[in-house]
Design a protein around this motif. Sequence first.
Motif, PDB file in Angstrom:
ATOM      1  N   LEU A 225       0.981  -1.120   0.025  1.00 47.91           N
ATOM      2  CA  LEU A 225       0.186  -0.136  -0.113  1.00 47.91           C
ATOM      3  C   LEU A 225       0.854   1.398  -0.079  1.00 47.91           C
ATOM      4  CD1 LEU A 225      -2.695   1.384   0.039  1.00 47.91           C
ATOM      5  CD2 LEU A 225      -2.582   1.049   2.620  1.00 47.91           C
ATOM      6  N   ALA A 226       1.835   1.382   0.764  1.00 49.61           N
ATOM      7  CA  ALA A 226       2.597   2.330   0.717  1.00 49.61           C
ATOM      8  C   ALA A 226       3.409   2.766  -0.605  1.00 49.61           C
ATOM      9  CB  ALA A 226       4.016   2.107   1.752  1.00 49.61           C
ATOM     10  N   ARG A 227       3.864   1.937  -1.278  1.00 51.64           N
ATOM     11  CA  ARG A 227       4.253   1.933  -2.495  1.00 51.64           C
ATOM     12  C   ARG A 227       3.237   2.277  -3.560  1.00 51.64           C
ATOM     13  NH1 ARG A 227       7.548  -2.707  -1.314  1.00 51.64           N
ATOM     14  NH2 ARG A 227       5.984  -4.278  -2.350  1.00 51.64           N
ATOM     15  N   ALA A 228       2.016   1.807  -3.570  1.00 55.40           N
ATOM     16  CA  ALA A 228       0.923   2.137  -4.416  1.00 55.40           C
ATOM     17  C   ALA A 228       0.444   3.742  -3.876  1.00 55.40           C
ATOM     18  CB  ALA A 228      -0.123   1.245  -4.423  1.00 55.40           C
ATOM     19  N   LEU A 229       0.559   4.073  -2.842  1.00 51.29           N
ATOM     20  CA  LEU A 229       0.047   5.400  -2.556  1.00 51.29           C
ATOM     21  C   LEU A 229       1.368   6.415  -2.920  1.00 51.29           C
ATOM     22  CD1 LEU A 229      -1.029   5.082   1.217  1.00 51.29           C
ATOM     23  CD2 LEU A 229      -2.448   5.765  -0.728  1.00 51.29           C
ATOM     24  N   ALA A 230       2.436   6.106  -2.765  1.00 48.77           N
ATOM     25  CA  ALA A 230       3.555   6.846  -3.460  1.00 48.77           C
ATOM     26  C   ALA A 230       3.580   6.969  -4.948  1.00 48.77           C
ATOM     27  CB  ALA A 230       4.997   6.111  -2.973  1.00 48.77           C
ATOM     28  N   ARG A 231       3.055   5.954  -5.603  1.00 49.62           N
ATOM     29  CA  ARG A 231       2.875   5.982  -7.085  1.00 49.62           C
ATOM     30  C   ARG A 231       1.832   6.845  -7.411  1.00 49.62           C
ATOM     31  NH1 ARG A 231       5.273   0.287  -7.583  1.00 49.62           N
ATOM     32  NH2 ARG A 231       7.064   0.721  -8.489  1.00 49.62           N
ATOM     33  N   ALA A 232       0.717   6.939  -6.384  1.00 48.25           N
ATOM     34  CA  ALA A 232      -0.306   7.676  -6.603  1.00 48.25           C
ATOM     35  C   ALA A 232      -0.154   9.306  -6.482  1.00 48.25           C
ATOM     36  CB  ALA A 232      -1.668   7.315  -5.936  1.00 48.25           C
ATOM     37  N   GLY A 233       0.909   9.645  -5.621  1.00 54.31           N
ATOM     38  CA  GLY A 233       1.539  10.825  -5.637  1.00 54.31           C
ATOM     39  C   GLY A 233       1.344  11.407  -4.221  1.00 54.31           C
ATOM     40  N   LEU A 234       1.187  10.446  -3.045  1.00 58.74           N
ATOM     41  CA  LEU A 234       1.130  10.772  -2.027  1.00 58.74           C
ATOM     42  C   LEU A 234       2.344  10.907  -1.171  1.00 58.74           C
ATOM     43  CD1 LEU A 234      -0.806  11.600   0.439  1.00 58.74           C
ATOM     44  CD2 LEU A 234      -1.138   9.236   1.000  1.00 58.74           C
ATOM     45  N   ALA A 235       2.635  12.082  -0.692  1.00 60.85           N
ATOM     46  CA  ALA A 235       4.013  12.141   0.086  1.00 60.85           C
ATOM     47  C   ALA A 235       4.133  11.509   1.220  1.00 60.85           C
ATOM     48  CB  ALA A 235       4.426  13.462   0.255  1.00 60.85           C
ATOM     49  N   ALA A 236       3.096  11.515   1.912  1.00 60.70           N
ATOM     50  CA  ALA A 236       2.959  10.911   3.261  1.00 60.70           C
ATOM     51  C   ALA A 236       2.602   9.298   3.236  1.00 60.70           C
ATOM     52  CB  ALA A 236       1.988  11.477   4.088  1.00 60.70           C
ATOM     53  N   ALA A 237       3.090   8.779   2.133  1.00 59.69           N
ATOM     54  CA  ALA A 237       2.532   7.151   1.846  1.00 59.69           C
ATOM     55  C   ALA A 237       2.633   6.317   3.119  1.00 59.69           C
ATOM     56  CB  ALA A 237       3.128   6.914   0.566  1.00 59.69           C
ATOM     57  N   GLU A 238       3.789   6.427   3.832  1.00 61.13           N
ATOM     58  CA  GLU A 238       4.173   5.353   4.994  1.00 61.13           C
ATOM     59  C   GLU A 238       3.173   5.509   5.882  1.00 61.13           C
ATOM     60  OE1 GLU A 238       8.170   4.875   5.716  1.00 61.13           O
ATOM     61  OE2 GLU A 238       8.824   4.458   3.628  1.00 61.13           O
ATOM     62  N   ALA A 239       2.944   6.914   6.383  1.00 60.73           N
ATOM     63  CA  ALA A 239       1.991   7.197   7.454  1.00 60.73           C
ATOM     64  C   ALA A 239       0.702   6.613   7.172  1.00 60.73           C
ATOM     65  CB  ALA A 239       2.181   8.618   7.724  1.00 60.73           C
ATOM     66  N   ILE A 240       0.439   7.147   5.943  1.00 59.03           N
ATOM     67  CA  ILE A 240      -1.145   6.668   5.805  1.00 59.03           C
ATOM     68  C   ILE A 240      -1.298   5.046   5.739  1.00 59.03           C
ATOM     69  CG2 ILE A 240      -2.848   6.545   3.717  1.00 59.03           C
ATOM     70  CD1 ILE A 240      -2.774   9.273   5.592  1.00 59.03           C
ATOM     71  N   ALA A 241      -0.135   4.409   5.001  1.00 62.18           N
ATOM     72  CA  ALA A 241      -0.347   2.969   4.807  1.00 62.18           C
ATOM     73  C   ALA A 241      -0.329   2.516   6.422  1.00 62.18           C
ATOM     74  CB  ALA A 241       1.038   2.533   4.076  1.00 62.18           C
ATOM     75  N   ALA A 242       0.380   2.851   7.207  1.00 61.46           N
ATOM     76  CA  ALA A 242       0.263   2.378   8.785  1.00 61.46           C
ATOM     77  C   ALA A 242      -0.842   2.579   9.040  1.00 61.46           C
ATOM     78  CB  ALA A 242       1.327   3.194   9.303  1.00 61.46           C
ATOM     79  N   ALA A 243      -1.612   3.844   9.093  1.00 67.92           N
ATOM     80  CA  ALA A 243      -2.901   4.174   9.503  1.00 67.92           C
ATOM     81  C   ALA A 243      -3.978   3.063   8.731  1.00 67.92           C
ATOM     82  CB  ALA A 243      -3.481   5.624   9.358  1.00 67.92           C
ATOM     83  N   ALA A 244      -3.798   3.005   7.486  1.00 71.96           N
ATOM     84  CA  ALA A 244      -4.709   2.172   6.853  1.00 71.96           C
ATOM     85  C   ALA A 244      -4.583   0.824   7.130  1.00 71.96           C
ATOM     86  CB  ALA A 244      -4.585   2.189   5.343  1.00 71.96           C
ATOM     87  N   VAL A 245      -3.367   0.222   7.507  1.00 69.98           N
ATOM     88  CA  VAL A 245      -3.446  -1.205   7.852  1.00 69.98           C
ATOM     89  C   VAL A 245      -3.859  -1.416   9.383  1.00 69.98           C
ATOM     90  CG1 VAL A 245      -1.438  -2.896   8.562  1.00 69.98           C
ATOM     91  CG2 VAL A 245      -1.236  -1.646   6.582  1.00 69.98           C
ATOM     92  N   GLY A 246      -3.771  -0.241  10.132  1.00 71.13           N
ATOM     93  CA  GLY A 246      -4.268  -0.333  11.513  1.00 71.13           C
ATOM     94  C   GLY A 246      -5.821  -0.414  11.620  1.00 71.13           C
ATOM     95  N   VAL A 247      -6.507   0.285  10.590  1.00 69.66           N
ATOM     96  CA  VAL A 247      -7.881   0.386  10.786  1.00 69.66           C
ATOM     97  C   VAL A 247      -8.457  -0.247   9.545  1.00 69.66           C
ATOM     98  CG1 VAL A 247      -7.781   2.431  12.125  1.00 69.66           C
ATOM     99  CG2 VAL A 247      -8.157   2.749   9.640  1.00 69.66           C
TER     100      VAL A 247
END
Length: 92
Positions: A54-76
């Motif tokens: 997810l972090a890699r996909a978010l980064a490819r989609a243009g999200l700079a904070a990909a790792e933080a969002i991926a961690a939140a998304a995995v958590g919830v």
Amino acid sequence: MSWDEFTACAGEDGQILYEAGEDAIKEFAELWDSLPEVVQNMLKKAAEWGGSFLARALARAGLAAAEAIAAAAVGVGLGTLVAIIADCYDKL
């Protein structure tokens, strides 16, 4: 409205969102709304595979904070994250 009100609106998942950070959540919400449905579906599928995908996909989609969002998304869960943002974003 404040960041504290937003995380309070998120209920039990508010702590996970709090840890992701206000800027990351705002950036994700703006990006998510601008993505075509096919890209949203790709991100949902990446979330099923785990945080690193997810972090890699978010980064490819243009999200700079990909790792933080991926961690939140995995958590919830990505679907839950999107629903929380949609329901509570007016408080942010």
